[in-house]
Motif scaffolding. Structure first.
Motif, mmCIF file in Angstrom:
data_model
loop_
_atom_site.group_PDB
_atom_site.id
_atom_site.type_symbol
_atom_site.label_atom_id
_atom_site.label_comp_id
_atom_site.label_asym_id
_atom_site.label_seq_id
_atom_site.Cartn_x
_atom_site.Cartn_y
_atom_site.Cartn_z
ATOM 1 N N ARG A 147 0.873 -1.181 0.000
ATOM 2 C CA ARG A 147 0.000 0.000 0.000
ATOM 3 C C ARG A 147 0.901 1.219 0.000
ATOM 4 N NH1 ARG A 147 -2.694 3.358 3.812
ATOM 5 N NH2 ARG A 147 -4.887 3.635 3.292
ATOM 6 N N ASP A 148 0.846 1.999 -1.057
ATOM 7 C CA ASP A 148 1.665 3.204 -1.170
ATOM 8 C C ASP A 148 0.790 4.421 -0.917
ATOM 9 O OD1 ASP A 148 3.907 1.695 -1.897
ATOM 10 O OD2 ASP A 148 3.391 1.774 -4.024
ATOM 11 N N GLU A 149 1.111 5.142 0.145
ATOM 12 C CA GLU A 149 0.343 6.342 0.498
ATOM 13 C C GLU A 149 1.146 7.574 0.121
ATOM 14 O OE1 GLU A 149 -1.542 8.215 4.519
ATOM 15 O OE2 GLU A 149 -1.711 6.042 4.232
ATOM 16 N N GLN A 150 0.511 8.465 -0.642
ATOM 17 C CA GLN A 150 1.152 9.708 -1.038
ATOM 18 C C GLN A 150 0.539 10.838 -0.223
ATOM 19 O OE1 GLN A 150 0.296 9.700 -5.199
ATOM 20 N NE2 GLN A 150 1.819 8.133 -5.642
ATOM 21 N N PRO A 151 1.370 11.758 0.221
ATOM 22 C CA PRO A 151 0.858 12.832 1.065
ATOM 23 C C PRO A 151 -0.171 13.699 0.343
ATOM 24 C CG PRO A 151 3.165 13.226 0.478
ATOM 25 C CD PRO A 151 2.775 11.897 -0.081
ATOM 26 N N GLY A 152 -1.010 14.293 1.118
ATOM 27 C CA GLY A 152 -2.047 15.169 0.585
ATOM 28 C C GLY A 152 -3.286 15.058 1.447
ATOM 29 N N VAL A 153 -4.248 15.884 1.149
ATOM 30 C CA VAL A 153 -5.503 15.841 1.886
ATOM 31 C C VAL A 153 -6.620 15.697 0.873
ATOM 32 C CG1 VAL A 153 -7.009 17.081 3.485
ATOM 33 C CG2 VAL A 153 -4.534 17.328 3.670
ATOM 34 N N PRO A 154 -7.312 14.601 0.837
ATOM 35 C CA PRO A 154 -6.985 13.380 1.588
ATOM 36 C C PRO A 154 -5.779 12.693 0.962
ATOM 37 C CG PRO A 154 -8.804 12.949 0.092
ATOM 38 C CD PRO A 154 -8.458 14.420 -0.046
ATOM 39 N N PRO A 155 -5.126 11.802 1.721
ATOM 40 C CA PRO A 155 -3.968 11.113 1.152
ATOM 41 C C PRO A 155 -4.390 10.235 -0.023
ATOM 42 C CG PRO A 155 -4.486 10.278 3.350
ATOM 43 C CD PRO A 155 -5.422 11.397 3.072
ATOM 44 N N ARG A 156 -3.540 10.154 -1.017
ATOM 45 C CA ARG A 156 -3.807 9.287 -2.179
ATOM 46 C C ARG A 156 -3.112 7.958 -1.922
ATOM 47 N NH1 ARG A 156 -5.389 11.937 -7.116
ATOM 48 N NH2 ARG A 156 -4.343 10.261 -8.214
ATOM 49 N N VAL A 157 -3.862 6.890 -2.094
ATOM 50 C CA VAL A 157 -3.330 5.552 -1.834
ATOM 51 C C VAL A 157 -3.394 4.748 -3.118
ATOM 52 C CG1 VAL A 157 -3.682 3.418 -0.544
ATOM 53 C CG2 VAL A 157 -4.022 5.618 0.589
ATOM 54 N N ALA A 158 -2.320 4.063 -3.411
ATOM 55 C CA ALA A 158 -2.284 3.142 -4.548
ATOM 56 C C ALA A 158 -1.781 1.797 -4.042
ATOM 57 C CB ALA A 158 -1.376 3.671 -5.647
ATOM 58 N N TYR A 159 -2.197 0.761 -4.719
ATOM 59 C CA TYR A 159 -1.763 -0.598 -4.379
ATOM 60 C C TYR A 159 -0.909 -1.106 -5.521
ATOM 61 C CZ TYR A 159 -5.207 -0.181 -0.752
ATOM 62 O OH TYR A 159 -5.916 0.249 0.341
ATOM 63 N N ALA A 160 0.160 -1.799 -5.172
ATOM 64 C CA ALA A 160 1.076 -2.325 -6.178
ATOM 65 C C ALA A 160 1.574 -3.690 -5.721
ATOM 66 C CB ALA A 160 2.259 -1.374 -6.355
ATOM 67 N N LEU A 161 2.055 -4.460 -6.672
ATOM 68 C CA LEU A 161 2.653 -5.743 -6.327
ATOM 69 C C LEU A 161 4.047 -5.518 -5.764
ATOM 70 C CD1 LEU A 161 1.667 -7.929 -9.406
ATOM 71 C CD2 LEU A 161 0.653 -7.961 -7.115
ATOM 72 N N THR A 162 4.396 -6.299 -4.774
ATOM 73 C CA THR A 162 5.762 -6.325 -4.277
ATOM 74 C C THR A 162 6.581 -7.186 -5.237
ATOM 75 O OG1 THR A 162 5.356 -8.312 -2.981
ATOM 76 C CG2 THR A 162 4.955 -6.177 -1.877
ATOM 77 N N THR A 163 7.860 -7.283 -4.989
ATOM 78 C CA THR A 163 8.698 -8.178 -5.798
ATOM 79 C C THR A 163 8.179 -9.609 -5.677
ATOM 80 O OG1 THR A 163 10.602 -6.745 -5.453
ATOM 81 C CG2 THR A 163 11.059 -9.004 -6.140
ATOM 82 N N ARG A 164 7.791 -9.994 -4.478
ATOM 83 C CA ARG A 164 7.235 -11.344 -4.267
ATOM 84 C C ARG A 164 5.937 -11.505 -5.053
ATOM 85 N NH1 ARG A 164 4.579 -14.103 0.808
ATOM 86 N NH2 ARG A 164 5.132 -16.260 0.360
ATOM 87 N N GLY A 165 5.096 -10.490 -5.049
ATOM 88 C CA GLY A 165 3.848 -10.548 -5.799
ATOM 89 C C GLY A 165 4.093 -10.629 -7.287
ATOM 90 N N GLU A 166 5.041 -9.855 -7.770
ATOM 91 C CA GLU A 166 5.382 -9.875 -9.202
ATOM 92 C C GLU A 166 5.897 -11.251 -9.612
ATOM 93 O OE1 GLU A 166 5.627 -8.850 -12.993
ATOM 94 O OE2 GLU A 166 4.846 -7.436 -11.521
#
Length: 117
Positions: free
Chosen positions: A74-93
């Motif tokens: 879960r990658d959270e980028q700063p801001g109001v509201p924070p923007r969250v993106a989901y990505a595969l880890t190396t294990r997931g890839e």
């Protein structure tokens, strides 16, 4: 590993690599979420759009579980509201060829069922 190791009756449930793998990719919605993330990071709403029947609650639970397995981050980028993106880890890839093999098997199996029916 010798060709018969995978069939050892001593390998049950959590001790068996096959069982552990199926716990990850075989859980309800897990493979589909991983499939959606193979193209790159996505926001929650994008994931839901790619998996129309999944509820927000179930998707949240599955994403947490996959994060616990170190498959999704879960990658959270700063801001109001924070923007969250989901990505595969190396294990997931690293599951890409596994899912591709399951896909190919499913296509062949579907064709054999159609030919038999």
């Amino acid at each position: 590993m010798d060709a018969t190791d995978w069939r050892s009756p001593e390998l049950v449930a959590g001790d068996c690599p096959l069982s552990r793998t199926l716990d990850i990719v075989g859980g309800r919605w897990n493979a589909m979420i991983i499939r959606e993330l193979l193209d790159g990071p996505k926001r929650f709403t994008q994931l839901r759009a790619g998996l129309p029947p999944v509820t927000a609650k179930v998707l949240t639970e599955r994403l947490r579980l996959l994060a616990d397995y170190d498959i999704v981050r879960r990658d959270e980028q700063p801001g109001v509201p924070p923007r969250v993106a989901y990505a595969l880890t190396t294990r997931g890839e690293s599951l890409r060829p596994v899912l591709a093999a399951l896909w190919r098997w499913g296509v062949r199996d579907e064709a054999s069922w159609a030919a038999a029916g």
